[in-house]
Design an enzyme around this catalytic site. Structure first.
Site, PDB file in Angstrom:
ATOM      1  N   TYR A  68       0.664  -1.314   0.206  1.00 53.74           N
ATOM      2  CA  TYR A  68       0.090   0.083   0.051  1.00 53.74           C
ATOM      3  C   TYR A  68       1.051   1.407  -0.007  1.00 53.74           C
ATOM      4  CZ  TYR A  68      -4.268  -2.653  -0.133  1.00 53.74           C
ATOM      5  OH  TYR A  68      -5.148  -3.558  -0.461  1.00 53.74           O
ATOM      6  N   GLN A 110     -14.729   2.408  -7.303  1.00 53.84           N
ATOM      7  CA  GLN A 110     -14.070   1.467  -6.790  1.00 53.84           C
ATOM      8  C   GLN A 110     -12.801   1.905  -6.353  1.00 53.84           C
ATOM      9  OE1 GLN A 110     -15.134  -2.829  -8.500  1.00 53.84           O
ATOM     10  NE2 GLN A 110     -15.873  -1.389 -10.081  1.00 53.84           N
ATOM     11  N   HIS A 130     -14.813   1.522  -2.063  1.00 50.14           N
ATOM     12  CA  HIS A 130     -13.779   0.909  -1.456  1.00 50.14           C
ATOM     13  C   HIS A 130     -12.545   1.773  -0.619  1.00 50.14           C
ATOM     14  CE1 HIS A 130     -14.368  -2.545  -4.797  1.00 50.14           C
ATOM     15  NE2 HIS A 130     -15.579  -2.534  -3.787  1.00 50.14           N
ATOM     16  N   CYS A 138      -6.677   3.208  12.734  1.00 49.96           N
ATOM     17  CA  CYS A 138      -6.181   2.539  13.923  1.00 49.96           C
ATOM     18  C   CYS A 138      -6.884   1.127  13.808  1.00 49.96           C
ATOM     19  CB  CYS A 138      -6.715   3.252  15.394  1.00 49.96           C
ATOM     20  SG  CYS A 138      -5.822   2.561  16.639  1.00 49.96           S
ATOM     21  N   ASN A 246     -15.105   0.891 -22.127  1.00 48.12           N
ATOM     22  CA  ASN A 246     -14.224  -0.274 -21.593  1.00 48.12           C
ATOM     23  C   ASN A 246     -13.147  -0.208 -22.807  1.00 48.12           C
ATOM     24  OD1 ASN A 246     -12.625  -2.549 -20.608  1.00 48.12           O
ATOM     25  ND2 ASN A 246     -14.109  -2.770 -19.295  1.00 48.12           N
ATOM     26  N   LEU A 247     -11.922  -0.536 -22.617  1.00 45.53           N
ATOM     27  CA  LEU A 247     -10.862  -0.690 -23.568  1.00 45.53           C
ATOM     28  C   LEU A 247     -11.095  -1.874 -24.242  1.00 45.53           C
ATOM     29  CD1 LEU A 247      -8.212   0.762 -24.219  1.00 45.53           C
ATOM     30  CD2 LEU A 247      -7.060  -0.704 -22.522  1.00 45.53           C
TER      31      LEU A 247
HETATM   32  C1  BV8 Z   1     -18.348  -8.025   0.187  1.00 46.20           C
HETATM   33  C2  BV8 Z   1      -9.869  -2.151  -2.462  1.00 46.20           C
HETATM   34  C3  BV8 Z   1     -19.992  -8.509   1.918  1.00 46.20           C
HETATM   35  C4  BV8 Z   1      -8.478  -2.391  -2.066  1.00 46.20           C
HETATM   36  C5  BV8 Z   1     -11.024  -4.004  -3.850  1.00 46.20           C
HETATM   37  C6  BV8 Z   1     -14.561 -15.045  -1.965  1.00 46.20           C
HETATM   38  C7  BV8 Z   1     -13.740 -15.111  -0.870  1.00 46.20           C
HETATM   39  C8  BV8 Z   1     -13.925 -13.949  -0.105  1.00 46.20           C
HETATM   40  C9  BV8 Z   1     -14.967 -12.937  -0.937  1.00 46.20           C
HETATM   41  C10 BV8 Z   1     -15.636 -13.236  -1.917  1.00 46.20           C
HETATM   42  C11 BV8 Z   1     -15.232 -14.651  -2.524  1.00 46.20           C
HETATM   43  N1  BV8 Z   1     -16.360 -14.511  -3.500  1.00 46.20           N
HETATM   44  C12 BV8 Z   1     -16.845 -13.281  -3.729  1.00 46.20           C
HETATM   45  C13 BV8 Z   1     -16.581 -12.486  -2.784  1.00 46.20           C
HETATM   46  C14 BV8 Z   1     -17.021 -11.015  -2.459  1.00 46.20           C
HETATM   47  C15 BV8 Z   1     -15.739 -10.174  -3.181  1.00 46.20           C
HETATM   48  C16 BV8 Z   1     -15.774 -10.278  -4.386  1.00 46.20           C
HETATM   49  O1  BV8 Z   1     -16.499  -9.834  -5.156  1.00 46.20           O
HETATM   50  N2  BV8 Z   1     -15.011 -11.105  -4.909  1.00 46.20           N
HETATM   51  C17 BV8 Z   1     -14.836 -11.408  -6.407  1.00 46.20           C
HETATM   52  C18 BV8 Z   1     -13.630 -10.645  -7.130  1.00 46.20           C
HETATM   53  C19 BV8 Z   1     -14.584 -12.855  -6.553  1.00 46.20           C
HETATM   54  N3  BV8 Z   1     -16.465  -8.896  -2.686  1.00 46.20           N
HETATM   55  C20 BV8 Z   1     -16.026  -8.421  -1.296  1.00 46.20           C
HETATM   56  O2  BV8 Z   1     -15.552  -9.255  -0.710  1.00 46.20           O
HETATM   57  C21 BV8 Z   1     -16.425  -7.257  -1.029  1.00 46.20           C
HETATM   58  N4  BV8 Z   1     -17.424  -7.332   0.160  1.00 46.20           N
HETATM   59  O3  BV8 Z   1     -18.745  -8.543  -0.671  1.00 46.20           O
HETATM   60  O4  BV8 Z   1     -18.893  -7.593   1.334  1.00 46.20           O
HETATM   61  C22 BV8 Z   1     -21.486  -7.705   1.403  1.00 46.20           C
HETATM   62  C23 BV8 Z   1     -21.514  -6.912   0.598  1.00 46.20           C
HETATM   63  C24 BV8 Z   1     -22.863  -6.262   0.221  1.00 46.20           C
HETATM   64  C25 BV8 Z   1     -23.912  -6.847   0.702  1.00 46.20           C
HETATM   65  C26 BV8 Z   1     -23.865  -7.589   1.773  1.00 46.20           C
HETATM   66  C27 BV8 Z   1     -22.476  -8.194   2.150  1.00 46.20           C
HETATM   67  C28 BV8 Z   1     -15.419  -6.232  -0.835  1.00 46.20           C
HETATM   68  C29 BV8 Z   1     -14.547  -6.229  -2.123  1.00 46.20           C
HETATM   69  C30 BV8 Z   1     -13.535  -5.142  -1.994  1.00 46.20           C
HETATM   70  C31 BV8 Z   1     -12.323  -5.357  -2.575  1.00 46.20           C
HETATM   71  N5  BV8 Z   1     -11.112  -4.476  -2.587  1.00 46.20           N
HETATM   72  N6  BV8 Z   1     -10.528  -2.543  -3.680  1.00 46.20           N
HETATM   73  C32 BV8 Z   1      -7.278  -2.227  -3.106  1.00 46.20           C
HETATM   74  O5  BV8 Z   1      -7.558  -1.485  -4.038  1.00 46.20           O
HETATM   75  O6  BV8 Z   1      -6.313  -2.742  -2.598  1.00 46.20           O
HETATM   76  S1  BV8 Z   1     -11.791  -4.662  -5.076  1.00 46.20           S
HETATM   77  C33 BV8 Z   1     -10.523  -5.162  -6.193  1.00 46.20           C
HETATM   78  O7  BV8 Z   1     -11.390  -5.228  -7.473  1.00 46.20           O
HETATM   79  C34 BV8 Z   1      -9.684  -4.181  -6.710  1.00 46.20           C
HETATM   80  O8  BV8 Z   1      -8.853  -3.686  -5.749  1.00 46.20           O
HETATM   81  C35 BV8 Z   1     -10.603  -3.184  -7.478  1.00 46.20           C
HETATM   82  O9  BV8 Z   1     -11.172  -2.055  -6.708  1.00 46.20           O
HETATM   83  C36 BV8 Z   1     -11.791  -4.196  -7.587  1.00 46.20           C
HETATM   84  C37 BV8 Z   1     -12.591  -3.932  -8.989  1.00 46.20           C
HETATM   85  O10 BV8 Z   1     -11.699  -4.038 -10.021  1.00 46.20           O
HETATM   86  P1  BV8 Z   1     -11.614  -3.138 -11.223  1.00 46.20           P
HETATM   87  O11 BV8 Z   1     -11.450  -1.888 -10.932  1.00 46.20           O
HETATM   88  O12 BV8 Z   1     -12.782  -3.605 -12.087  1.00 46.20           O
HETATM   89  O13 BV8 Z   1     -10.323  -3.403 -12.065  1.00 46.20           O
HETATM   90  P2  BV8 Z   1      -9.850  -4.547 -13.018  1.00 46.20           P
HETATM   91  O14 BV8 Z   1      -8.524  -4.561 -13.297  1.00 46.20           O
HETATM   92  O15 BV8 Z   1     -10.395  -5.826 -12.795  1.00 46.20           O
HETATM   93  O16 BV8 Z   1     -10.386  -4.085 -14.402  1.00 46.20           O
HETATM   94  C38 BV8 Z   1      -9.897  -2.962 -15.069  1.00 46.20           C
HETATM   95  C39 BV8 Z   1     -10.875  -2.890 -16.428  1.00 46.20           C
HETATM   96  O17 BV8 Z   1     -10.535  -1.434 -16.908  1.00 46.20           O
HETATM   97  C40 BV8 Z   1     -10.500  -4.063 -17.261  1.00 46.20           C
HETATM   98  O18 BV8 Z   1     -12.044  -4.411 -17.912  1.00 46.20           O
HETATM   99  C41 BV8 Z   1     -10.090  -3.181 -18.542  1.00 46.20           C
HETATM  100  O19 BV8 Z   1     -10.299  -3.794 -19.994  1.00 46.20           O
HETATM  101  C42 BV8 Z   1     -10.367  -1.740 -18.413  1.00 46.20           C
HETATM  102  N7  BV8 Z   1      -9.620  -0.772 -18.922  1.00 46.20           N
HETATM  103  C43 BV8 Z   1      -8.094  -0.625 -18.711  1.00 46.20           C
HETATM  104  N8  BV8 Z   1      -7.674   0.674 -19.398  1.00 46.20           N
HETATM  105  C44 BV8 Z   1      -8.643   1.328 -19.868  1.00 46.20           C
HETATM  106  C45 BV8 Z   1      -9.742   0.448 -19.571  1.00 46.20           C
HETATM  107  N9  BV8 Z   1     -11.119   0.781 -19.722  1.00 46.20           N
HETATM  108  C46 BV8 Z   1     -11.436   2.042 -20.192  1.00 46.20           C
HETATM  109  N10 BV8 Z   1     -10.136   2.881 -20.512  1.00 46.20           N
HETATM  110  C47 BV8 Z   1      -9.046   2.537 -20.406  1.00 46.20           C
HETATM  111  N11 BV8 Z   1      -8.048   3.380 -20.617  1.00 46.20           N
HETATM  112 ZN    ZN Z   2      -5.494   4.444  17.929  1.00 47.38          ZN
END
Ligand code: BV8
Ligand code: ZN
Length: 276
Positions: A68, A110, A130, A138, A246-247
């Protein structure tokens, strides 16, 4: 098959009442911030479950802080690109109402990099679902102090480690006492981002806004992480429209009404009527 007819999209904007945008890492790609899952993506090089979960942090806070710290330093050097600027201009009623006269607008991002400038009006028009890289929390439940901290480096113990991380080499040896500490009680601090398995921010507020939305813009996200991936389908289920920027082809565009393929820093300003 989704349409890419820009004039038809402008007609849709003109009649839309409540517009939301759900953004992801692609929005910041042109600012030099790596995405997660694409070519050169961070989750291809680093293990998401070791670095972006509460369990990973408990097991090895040093490793997680190095990751981070590296991302904080990159975000501090980055500037908003034309897609960020288009969304922030569109959030201003005086500009948006020229193309979408009776609309509201909310950006749900996000991204944790802080590159989307907050809206100038009184409404919560930017939701960082996010969290933020520059919030430092803390870890002591008795304290729960939150600080907005853009110091570079955040602490001496992490100074210079960003170069190792960039080279794919995380050094687990930094002692816990040399990692960022809470300014109030001295306990170990953690990055203020939402990790996998944690509750995203402002879900009630987002549910309320999404329930009224009649147009959802899906910008630069692979539509993988829940719950962000659900909002477009919700809008469509109630008869609203979805436009994907999206790209490449992505999971979110299968049922989209509009699809603008290409860099969002080029497609978005044009689609929002801000450039020709
Ligand atoms: C939750 C912050 C309960 C941190 C992130 C198994 C185990 C544990 C959890 C889970 C599981 N299965 C499912 C889950 C739930 C999980 C989840 O969804 N997992 C998936 C991925 C399997 N979700 C959670 O745990 C969430 N919490 O569910 O709580 C709940 C919720 C609601 C209601 C009740 C209960 C919390 C998720 C938060 C995770 N933290 N980020 C950090 O940044 O370090 S999320 C993670 O994915 C990334 O960090 C990012 O923020 C997020 C999304 O990714 P994208 O932003 O889409 O990025 P990606 O690279 O994938 O895609 C980029 C795109 O851009 C591509 O399509 C590309 O083509 C395009 N692109 C590139 N360049 C361009 C472009 N497009 C246009 N122009 C360009 N120039
Ligand atoms: Zn403290």
């Amino acid at each position: 098959m989704p349409s890419s007819d820009i004039n038809a999209f402008h007609d849709l904007l003109r009649s839309s009442k409540n517009i939301i945008a759900v953004a992801g890492a692609g929005l910041s790609a042109a600012s030099g911030i790596p995405t997660f899952r694409g070519a050169g993506g961070m989750w291809r090089k680093y293990n998401a479950m070791s670095l972006a979960t509460p369990e990973g942090f408990s097991k090895n806070p040093s490793l997680v802080w190095q990751f981070y710290h590296y991302r904080r330093e990159a975000a501090l050097k980055a500037q908003p690109n034309p897609a960020h600027i288009a969304l922030s201009s569109f959030s201003l009623p005086s500009i948006r109402h020229q193309i979408a006269p009776e609309s509201t607008f909310t950006l749900i991002t996000q991204n944790v990099d802080g590159l989307s400038p907050p809206a100038a009006d009184e409404q919560p028009r930017l939701i960082e679902i996010h969290g933020r890289l520059f919030d430092v929390l803390c870890t002591s439940r008795d304290c729960d102090h939150v600080e907005f901290n853009t110091s570079s480096p955040i602490c001496e113990g992490l100074a210079g480690t960003e170069a190792h991380v960039a080279a794919g080499d995380l050094d687990p040896e930094i002692p816990i006492t040399s990692l960022p500490r809470c300014a109030k009680c001295g306990s170990l601090a953690r990055p203020g981002v939402v990790w996998f398995g944690e509750m995203p921010h402002k879900l009630d507020e987002i549910d309320e806004i999404a329930a009224k939305a009649d147009l959802c813009l899906v910008v630069g996200t692979s539509s993988t992480a829940r719950p962000s991936t659900c909002y477009a389908a919700e809008v469509q289920d109630r008869g609203g429209k979805v436009a994907v920027f999206n790209l490449d082809r992505s999971k979110g565009d299968r049922d989209a009404d509009y699809l603008f393929l290409g860099p969002c820093e080029e497609t978005l300003p044009r689609a929002l009527g801000l450039t020709n």
